[in-house]
Scaffold this active site. Sequence first.
Site, PDB file in Angstrom:
ATOM      1  N   GLU A  47      -6.788 111.479   1.118  1.00 51.42           N
ATOM      2  CA  GLU A  47      -6.499 110.532   2.600  1.00 51.42           C
ATOM      3  C   GLU A  47      -6.878 110.540   3.898  1.00 51.42           C
ATOM      4  O   GLU A  47      -7.021 110.603   4.917  1.00 51.42           O
ATOM      5  CB  GLU A  47      -5.420 109.744   2.403  1.00 51.42           C
ATOM      6  CG  GLU A  47      -5.487 108.439   0.944  1.00 51.42           C
ATOM      7  CD  GLU A  47      -5.152 109.263  -0.509  1.00 51.42           C
ATOM      8  OE1 GLU A  47      -4.888 110.549  -0.221  1.00 51.42           O
ATOM      9  OE2 GLU A  47      -4.591 108.519  -1.491  1.00 51.42           O
ATOM     10  N   PHE A 109       8.493 102.347  -6.763  1.00 53.53           N
ATOM     11  CA  PHE A 109       7.256 103.079  -7.248  1.00 53.53           C
ATOM     12  C   PHE A 109       5.952 103.440  -5.944  1.00 53.53           C
ATOM     13  O   PHE A 109       5.783 102.149  -5.943  1.00 53.53           O
ATOM     14  CB  PHE A 109       6.890 102.317  -8.766  1.00 53.53           C
ATOM     15  CG  PHE A 109       5.707 103.841  -9.296  1.00 53.53           C
ATOM     16  CD1 PHE A 109       5.684 105.094  -9.495  1.00 53.53           C
ATOM     17  CD2 PHE A 109       3.920 103.558  -8.913  1.00 53.53           C
ATOM     18  CE1 PHE A 109       4.517 105.995  -9.525  1.00 53.53           C
ATOM     19  CE2 PHE A 109       2.925 104.124  -9.263  1.00 53.53           C
ATOM     20  CZ  PHE A 109       3.691 105.294  -9.799  1.00 53.53           C
ATOM     21  N   GLN A 110       6.309 104.767  -5.175  1.00 49.84           N
ATOM     22  CA  GLN A 110       4.972 104.512  -4.777  1.00 49.84           C
ATOM     23  C   GLN A 110       5.733 103.345  -3.750  1.00 49.84           C
ATOM     24  O   GLN A 110       4.509 102.801  -2.440  1.00 49.84           O
ATOM     25  CB  GLN A 110       3.647 104.339  -5.131  1.00 49.84           C
ATOM     26  CG  GLN A 110       2.978 105.517  -5.932  1.00 49.84           C
ATOM     27  CD  GLN A 110       1.624 104.874  -6.105  1.00 49.84           C
ATOM     28  OE1 GLN A 110       0.734 104.133  -5.923  1.00 49.84           O
ATOM     29  NE2 GLN A 110       0.981 106.531  -6.517  1.00 49.84           N
ATOM     30  N   LYS A 159       1.097  94.351  -1.585  1.00 54.32           N
ATOM     31  CA  LYS A 159       0.411  93.727  -3.187  1.00 54.32           C
ATOM     32  C   LYS A 159      -0.238  91.458  -3.393  1.00 54.32           C
ATOM     33  O   LYS A 159      -1.165  91.672  -2.913  1.00 54.32           O
ATOM     34  CB  LYS A 159       0.024  94.435  -3.778  1.00 54.32           C
ATOM     35  CG  LYS A 159      -0.601  93.853  -5.595  1.00 54.32           C
ATOM     36  CD  LYS A 159      -0.370  95.302  -6.393  1.00 54.32           C
ATOM     37  CE  LYS A 159      -1.400  95.315  -7.376  1.00 54.32           C
ATOM     38  NZ  LYS A 159      -1.070  95.999  -8.453  1.00 54.32           N
ATOM     39  N   MET A 463      -6.933 132.865  15.688  1.00 54.85           N
ATOM     40  CA  MET A 463      -6.137 132.344  16.915  1.00 54.85           C
ATOM     41  C   MET A 463      -4.992 132.889  17.147  1.00 54.85           C
ATOM     42  O   MET A 463      -5.081 133.029  17.520  1.00 54.85           O
ATOM     43  CB  MET A 463      -6.238 131.417  17.149  1.00 54.85           C
ATOM     44  CG  MET A 463      -5.795 130.460  18.411  1.00 54.85           C
ATOM     45  SD  MET A 463      -6.267 131.368  19.648  1.00 54.85           S
ATOM     46  CE  MET A 463      -7.237 129.544  20.347  1.00 54.85           C
TER      47      MET A 463
END
Lengths: 555, 91
Positions: A47, A109-110, A159, A463
């Site tokens: 993502e 969940f999630q 949802k 760097m």
Amino acid sequence: MTGAELVVKLLTEHGVHSVFGYPGGAIMPIYDALYQSPVKHYLCRHEQGGGFSAIGYARASGQTGVCLATSGPGATNLITALADALLDSIPVVAITGQVSQAVAGTDAFQEVDVLGMSLTCTKHSFYVSDVADLADTLREAFSLAQSGRPGPVLVDIPKDVQLAQVDYQPLHLTATSPATELSQFAEQIAAARALLQQAQKPMAYIGGGVHMADALPELNAFLTATGMPSVTTLKAMGSVEKSNPLYLGMLGMHGTQAANLAVQQTDLLLCLGARFDDRVTGNLKKFASEAKVIHIDIDPAEINKLRFADVAMLGDLKALLPAMTAAGNYADWQAHCGALKQQHGWRYDHPGERIYAPLLLKQLSERMPDNSVVSCDVGQHQMWVAQHMRFNSPRNHLSSGGLGTMGFGLPAAIGAKISRPQDTSVLVTGDGSFMMNVQELATIKRFRLPVKIIVIDNQRLGMVKQWQQLFFAGRYSETDLSDNPDFVSLAAAFAIPGHSISHKDEVESALDAMFSWPGPYLLHVRIDETDNVWPLVPPGAANQDMMTDLPQWEE
Amino acid sequence: MSNAAQSQQHTLTIHTRHEAVAIERLLQVTRYRGFTLAGLELKPLADLSGLLITLSVVSDKPVSLLVNQLNKLYDVLDLELHQAEAGALRA
Ligand SMILES: Cc1ncc(C[n+]2csc(CCOP(=O)(O)OP(=O)(O)O)c2C)c(N)n1
Ligand SMILES: [Mg+2]
């Protein structure tokens, strides 16, 4: 239709043809609506890659970038890209699926509190609890992302809202934001013009806000008419026409000596769409300390945030710049700036046979097709890109400025290629940064995106290593990458051909081979780990106190 | 900014949308921009069209830095700064 179908409808209504994302449980209805829809979905392989691709898409085109993620880990993976977009003021709309409201707040969940997480890394965020509000919310999200100072806006959609039934009401005429009324600035414009007239040594300090206001023609007309020398920030590289002899390059920590010295000497700093960032100012108290300041920006919170402005204007640069144009007589100052530029030009006569990255990047700049978009990652190679490549538009130089996020480059180059398929997309990355979103090679493979990848390999987190060398007594803690993978084989695993070079005389033919190959290509460039980025303004120092090649202090 | 590094108390009256997250945003900005919370009162407007908030902060920074940031919040519908309470100086 369902809420999910409405989301897709709203995307098309906003002219969004390409989105980036990754599916999962809580966003499945939206993915179902995308299936065989006119909106093309690019499956990224993380993502964060989706978020950065949306940023690359937005930065290269000026359009709003859109990314999608599921609840929980999908949304948490987006956060870095949102923070990047916030700090660089990039218009992005992120749509996340959320668990159904029936289980919201139960540690389902999630389930994570995405709205809560988004507070510090978005311009604004919405949670849609009623499908009746969905269309207006999405329209508001697109409008907010683009308006004023642009930025990322997140819309979290449970949802059940995606599954609920709703009617689509077409959009009626949107109110356009009111044009900047010049009369309302009469006093400030007069004051600014008076300062410009009194000034002996004025300097335009140009930030990303100018091109985001679509004011580059006005800027260049202003610079030409006034004869004012100019410098740009990292984000504004490419704003000033290449033919302008009084453009001194980037200022700040790794800016040009001419830019930094001249800015320190100016008596009037005209700050246009910039924000006195610490990478620009060095020691703020000592930054252009003799100068009066005119500050023009669209964000009221930037005025007087770090530096007091003698004259401030909150408005559209496109309207304000022409109103401030008055020919000045700065002949001595122009001559002085020209001399600084002459005296401190870059040198490319690096001894030895090894590849000198600044020279390679200069050659790349000269050999790449016109209007190529160059994305880069973060580190020494990023600063070399800014120093040694010339761009004809900020849309052709995508660099993570405010957040300085390693892993930005590859997905940004993908987004750039998708938004501008007719132009060449070039990535200049480092051996460290490349590995941070290397999974996106699979996105390139799947969509056969002809992105040209140049890995500048110093086998170091260069760097950080440079700072360890200069400021931490050469104690190289965790910056050795000498066990890097074989990058050409790695690319081959994604059906991307490549080539490895380590000698100066191989560079030009290797670049030509890369550009003449029709598909994606990886050019692996070995450089010496001891090459560093100069000049460098050390922490706490004023910008005139740059360290140069041999660590010695410049006057 | 080079104002005297003296802490001052400031009181703001803020009208926001009627959402809990509006308060989260106010507090997050207040904390992040370096202002110490000295008081917070809130009540919903009679018609439930929003929240009326009285926010007091202490800081040695100019309060305009906070006001400008709070004014940018989408949830903030109106904001008024009351006169700095003279004498409310803290270390
Ligand atoms: C996500 C992230 N983690 C850590 C850093 C700190 N950091 C800045 S530059 C750098 C080294 C980058 O190495 P590489 O990509 O090889 O570039 P080089 O400097 O060698 O050109 C690191 C670790 C960062 N900017 N971003
Ligand atoms: Mg490296």
